[in-house]
Design a protein around this motif. Sequence first.
Motif, PDB file in Angstrom:
ATOM      1  N   TYR B  64     119.081  35.115  89.526  1.00 35.04           N
ATOM      2  CA  TYR B  64     119.217  35.154  88.078  1.00 35.04           C
ATOM      3  C   TYR B  64     119.689  33.804  87.528  1.00 35.04           C
ATOM      4  O   TYR B  64     120.591  33.208  88.096  1.00 35.04           O
ATOM      5  CB  TYR B  64     120.211  36.256  87.671  1.00 35.04           C
ATOM      6  CG  TYR B  64     120.162  36.554  86.203  1.00 35.04           C
ATOM      7  CD1 TYR B  64     119.298  37.517  85.697  1.00 35.04           C
ATOM      8  CD2 TYR B  64     120.950  35.838  85.313  1.00 35.04           C
ATOM      9  CE1 TYR B  64     119.224  37.753  84.333  1.00 35.04           C
ATOM     10  CE2 TYR B  64     120.871  36.068  83.952  1.00 35.04           C
ATOM     11  CZ  TYR B  64     120.008  37.026  83.467  1.00 35.04           C
ATOM     12  OH  TYR B  64     119.931  37.250  82.133  1.00 35.04           O
ATOM     13  N   PRO B  65     119.135  33.302  86.448  1.00 34.02           N
ATOM     14  CA  PRO B  65     118.088  33.873  85.587  1.00 34.02           C
ATOM     15  C   PRO B  65     116.664  33.482  85.999  1.00 34.02           C
ATOM     16  O   PRO B  65     115.757  33.524  85.185  1.00 34.02           O
ATOM     17  CB  PRO B  65     118.438  33.257  84.238  1.00 34.02           C
ATOM     18  CG  PRO B  65     118.987  31.893  84.586  1.00 34.02           C
ATOM     19  CD  PRO B  65     119.670  32.034  85.909  1.00 34.02           C
ATOM     20  N   TYR B  66     116.496  33.100  87.257  1.00 33.91           N
ATOM     21  CA  TYR B  66     115.158  32.700  87.719  1.00 33.91           C
ATOM     22  C   TYR B  66     114.508  33.777  88.570  1.00 33.91           C
ATOM     23  O   TYR B  66     115.182  34.538  89.262  1.00 33.91           O
ATOM     24  CB  TYR B  66     115.246  31.412  88.542  1.00 33.91           C
ATOM     25  CG  TYR B  66     115.535  30.187  87.712  1.00 33.91           C
ATOM     26  CD1 TYR B  66     114.516  29.506  87.050  1.00 33.91           C
ATOM     27  CD2 TYR B  66     116.844  29.723  87.566  1.00 33.91           C
ATOM     28  CE1 TYR B  66     114.781  28.394  86.278  1.00 33.91           C
ATOM     29  CE2 TYR B  66     117.121  28.611  86.791  1.00 33.91           C
ATOM     30  CZ  TYR B  66     116.085  27.947  86.150  1.00 33.91           C
ATOM     31  OH  TYR B  66     116.349  26.851  85.382  1.00 33.91           O
ATOM     32  N   SER B  67     113.197  33.787  88.513  1.00 32.17           N
ATOM     33  CA  SER B  67     112.414  34.631  89.401  1.00 32.17           C
ATOM     34  C   SER B  67     111.141  33.886  89.745  1.00 32.17           C
ATOM     35  O   SER B  67     110.568  33.204  88.900  1.00 32.17           O
ATOM     36  CB  SER B  67     112.060  35.947  88.707  1.00 32.17           C
ATOM     37  OG  SER B  67     110.912  36.507  89.327  1.00 32.17           O
ATOM     38  N   SER B  68     110.713  33.993  90.977  1.00 22.93           N
ATOM     39  CA  SER B  68     109.487  33.301  91.394  1.00 22.93           C
ATOM     40  C   SER B  68     108.290  34.239  91.429  1.00 22.93           C
ATOM     41  O   SER B  68     107.236  33.873  91.922  1.00 22.93           O
ATOM     42  CB  SER B  68     109.683  32.694  92.785  1.00 22.93           C
ATOM     43  OG  SER B  68     110.808  31.846  92.793  1.00 22.93           O
ATOM     44  N   TRP B  69     108.476  35.450  90.909  1.00 20.90           N
ATOM     45  CA  TRP B  69     107.442  36.465  91.107  1.00 20.90           C
ATOM     46  C   TRP B  69     106.595  36.683  89.852  1.00 20.90           C
ATOM     47  O   TRP B  69     107.105  37.096  88.826  1.00 20.90           O
ATOM     48  CB  TRP B  69     108.085  37.773  91.558  1.00 20.90           C
ATOM     49  CG  TRP B  69     108.822  37.561  92.848  1.00 20.90           C
ATOM     50  CD1 TRP B  69     110.162  37.345  92.992  1.00 20.90           C
ATOM     51  CD2 TRP B  69     108.253  37.469  94.153  1.00 20.90           C
ATOM     52  NE1 TRP B  69     110.456  37.142  94.322  1.00 20.90           N
ATOM     53  CE2 TRP B  69     109.314  37.208  95.054  1.00 20.90           C
ATOM     54  CE3 TRP B  69     106.944  37.593  94.655  1.00 20.90           C
ATOM     55  CZ2 TRP B  69     109.104  37.071  96.433  1.00 20.90           C
ATOM     56  CZ3 TRP B  69     106.743  37.453  96.022  1.00 20.90           C
ATOM     57  CH2 TRP B  69     107.812  37.197  96.896  1.00 20.90           C
ATOM     58  N   ASN B  70     105.316  36.454  90.013  1.00 27.11           N
ATOM     59  CA  ASN B  70     104.374  36.752  88.934  1.00 27.11           C
ATOM     60  C   ASN B  70     103.824  38.169  89.058  1.00 27.11           C
ATOM     61  O   ASN B  70     102.769  38.479  88.503  1.00 27.11           O
ATOM     62  CB  ASN B  70     103.215  35.750  88.961  1.00 27.11           C
ATOM     63  CG  ASN B  70     103.620  34.429  88.314  1.00 27.11           C
ATOM     64  OD1 ASN B  70     104.402  34.405  87.367  1.00 27.11           O
ATOM     65  ND2 ASN B  70     103.093  33.337  88.828  1.00 27.11           N
ATOM     66  N   ILE B  71     104.495  38.988  89.828  1.00 30.22           N
ATOM     67  CA  ILE B  71     104.117  40.397  89.975  1.00 30.22           C
ATOM     68  C   ILE B  71     105.388  41.232  89.792  1.00 30.22           C
ATOM     69  O   ILE B  71     106.485  40.717  89.941  1.00 30.22           O
ATOM     70  CB  ILE B  71     103.527  40.702  91.377  1.00 30.22           C
ATOM     71  CG1 ILE B  71     104.447  40.114  92.465  1.00 30.22           C
ATOM     72  CG2 ILE B  71     102.118  40.185  91.513  1.00 30.22           C
ATOM     73  CD1 ILE B  71     104.094  40.550  93.862  1.00 30.22           C
ATOM     74  N   PRO B  72     105.217  42.525  89.482  1.00 28.39           N
ATOM     75  CA  PRO B  72     106.405  43.384  89.430  1.00 28.39           C
ATOM     76  C   PRO B  72     107.085  43.383  90.803  1.00 28.39           C
ATOM     77  O   PRO B  72     106.428  43.531  91.832  1.00 28.39           O
ATOM     78  CB  PRO B  72     105.828  44.767  89.115  1.00 28.39           C
ATOM     79  CG  PRO B  72     104.493  44.506  88.511  1.00 28.39           C
ATOM     80  CD  PRO B  72     103.977  43.269  89.161  1.00 28.39           C
TER      81      PRO B  72
END
Lengths: 391, 316, 129
Positions: B64-72
């Motif tokens: 948080y606040p980052y995510s590397s996922w372009n999928i659920p």
Amino acid sequence: MSKRVALSGNEAAAHAIRQINPDVIAAFPITPSTPIPMAVSQFIADGKMTTEFVTVESEHSAISACVGASAAGGRVMTATSANGLALMFEILYIASGMRRPIVAPVVARALSGPLNIHGDFSDVYGVRESGWVELFCQDSQEFYDTIIQSVKLAENESVLTPVMPIADGFDISHTVENWYMEDDEAVQKFIGEYHSKYSLLDTEHPVTFGAWAPPDWYYEHRRSQLEGLLNACDAFKAVDKEFGEKFGRSYGVIEKYHSDDADIVVIGMGAVSGTIKDAVDEMRANGISAGFLRVKLFRPFPYKDIIEALKGAKAIGVFDRCITAGAQTAALCTDIRSAMYGKSNIPIVNYTYGLGGRDTTVSHVKTVIEQLKEAAEGKKIDLINYINLRA
Amino acid sequence: MAKKLSFLNKLALNKELLEGGHRLCPGCGHSIIVRMVLNTAMQEGYQPVMANSTGCLEVCTGLYPYSSWNIPWIHNAFENVAATLSGAESMYKSLSRRGKLNNDKIVFIAFGSDGGTYDIGLQALSGAAERGHRFLYVCDDNEAYQNTGNQRSSATPYGTRTTTSAVGTADPIGKKQKRKDIMEIMAAHEIYTAQASPSYWMDLIKKVKKGLKQNGPAYLNVIQPCTTGWGYDPKDTINLAKLAVDTCIWPLYEIENRRSKVNYKPKNKLPVEEYLKKQKRYAHLFTPKGKEALEKIQQLTDEHWNFLLEREQAGF
Amino acid sequence: MNNKKNFITPGCDKDGNLLGWRSVEIGAMVIDAGNSRMYETGSWRSEQPVWNADTCIDCMMCWLGCPDTAIIAKDGHMAGIDYFKCKGCEICVEQCPTKPNSLVMILEEKAKDLSLEEKTELAFSKEQK
Ligand code: SF4
Ligand code: SF4
């Protein structure tokens, strides 16, 4: 039209769940709540509910599957007891931290060891810091009603926090009582449709659930989470009021039984309430100014309502169905003493009762009230007292 | 001047589902495998929904606040990725059945490491496999608890030095036990079970496709070299994954309907030293005191390899 | 290709201050998933790969092996390196099958102030190899 039925507390829970007909249930058998998933299985087999029932291999997986299912956007329930709840411990915090509106009826039971399958609050007290709403019920009717109310409470936009409706093992779960069951449609109408803002199944708008928070974020998230939990107090009052208008029964976050004008106030939660009320009636008939304050909403703790309700008390005895593990008093008593701090100097003492299914009778409570009367008059009394324990 | 598109060119047309900017170590095998799996899913027209157990991959991609996922994507805890995903998959079934969702492209993929798979997550995985949820479980096997600093797991091979199977003057070997045979455990659930390596990517992709096609669970065990835990130069991640296969320490095989198939038989089976000597976790074996353990690793490797060949030949 | 300036930094308000507890997304969800593309990992490396388009056969082995999605694929074809993301692991160089290699590592220090053309010149000039 509601109909009057004679069924056990577990059956009351099972019927509430059938009528809620959640999208997913994940559950694992454990005494004394096992009849709930058994009933669910039968309801599904009979075509009376259409829930997807995940028969997991442990309670840990039950609550884990609930978190996954809830993140996938639908309404989710489970049920458990005792060691099952203890096994869920880790994930209870994750469920509330992820703000999953899961409803998990708990049939409260003693924790091992030694192994004991009977009622007490060791399990639900043990998880009182987990960020779940805890609602204690005094009979089957209330268990049934509270489970239905809990769905609406958990899904409230300002709350979005998991809820645990609680009933004492055996005393409620396995006792057949008369209670009113509402119509399926009326229940459905009351709880309404659940719309989750974000979902794992929304592949168009991918959302990340369960990111971890380093020190510069964890604190903010925990404070934000607390807000949802605290909002549950007012939200419950509103849900309860609406429920009352619709079905004619409502409970409040606390119940005042002759407590307003009482000198001696006994405080307790759950199934023992009926016994305490009988004792209060008898003592009142004997001219003793006794009353009972029942705490229904234990987390978040409605301390403002409680302080207000205890204004006139001269001595208070708090019933805890759990032993204190080395604290000055057990959980409910500690909370009451903390709420009353600086408000008055009256004696507030603790009564441990009912551990592992031990009986508590009207005469036990009457003795307590007599003791408290003496305490109000200035007699010294132990801070922790044990009801019906062999010396 | 449109150039002709090769298989990989076509694969590279897909949107990257794992974004860069994650915090995995330079040269980490995790993201190489994840990219191969997710790009394949995309290529096949699926829409992956993913669950991740606690571990390096999770902490480095969902911070948080980052995510590397372009999928659920969901992370719950260490030991429950299979249970978590089984809940999501059940919700999918429920909402589809109730007419609240209409998407037959969704597939469920779980990623766990060896710790979350062989050890603490085995019960949840076994339960989910037995219940028959439709999901592909990928174990990125880096042969120890790497996220907490290289502690031994039941996937750690015999003779490996880890921080909890230490090597010292009184102990020249390191881990005394063989690795757990997770492949046989998962195959015993009678689900599609396969072992792969990112170095043999065509084979890996084939297995991912097959796994995603199952109308139930599938298990994929993938070797995932770990630069820090294993102690090698980051550039060698894929090279090591290849040596593991070429020495038959990590055979490529699959088990389906109680029949096994060895997918790759190296023409020139290399001695295990070729693979071991490149890694610091085996440096103690290349001293006089480590000789016996080194021989034992060769022996264990040969035994397992021969077993696989014999079983396949026997038609099982 | 990754211009930080175009975005509000994740977790910050428009003035760049970290969000307070009232403003964080509930449940620590990340709604803007994939936003790590705004996080620079290029600063981690001490060496960087340089690409020679002239010898490249567009096999995409470098793209397949890159752990950091740092090989730029344009319409499916090799199109260079995303230095904002590249951690300098050298896997792409190892994977490249051409002889001479179409990817070569050079020291970050040397690459620092050079344009792409100059870097390519430096990496693939005869003196270097
Ligand atoms: S050096 Fe590593 S991170 Fe950079 S482009 Fe090559 S493979 Fe990717
Ligand atoms: S691996 Fe080498 S030849 Fe292949 S696309 Fe990359 S740079 Fe070009």
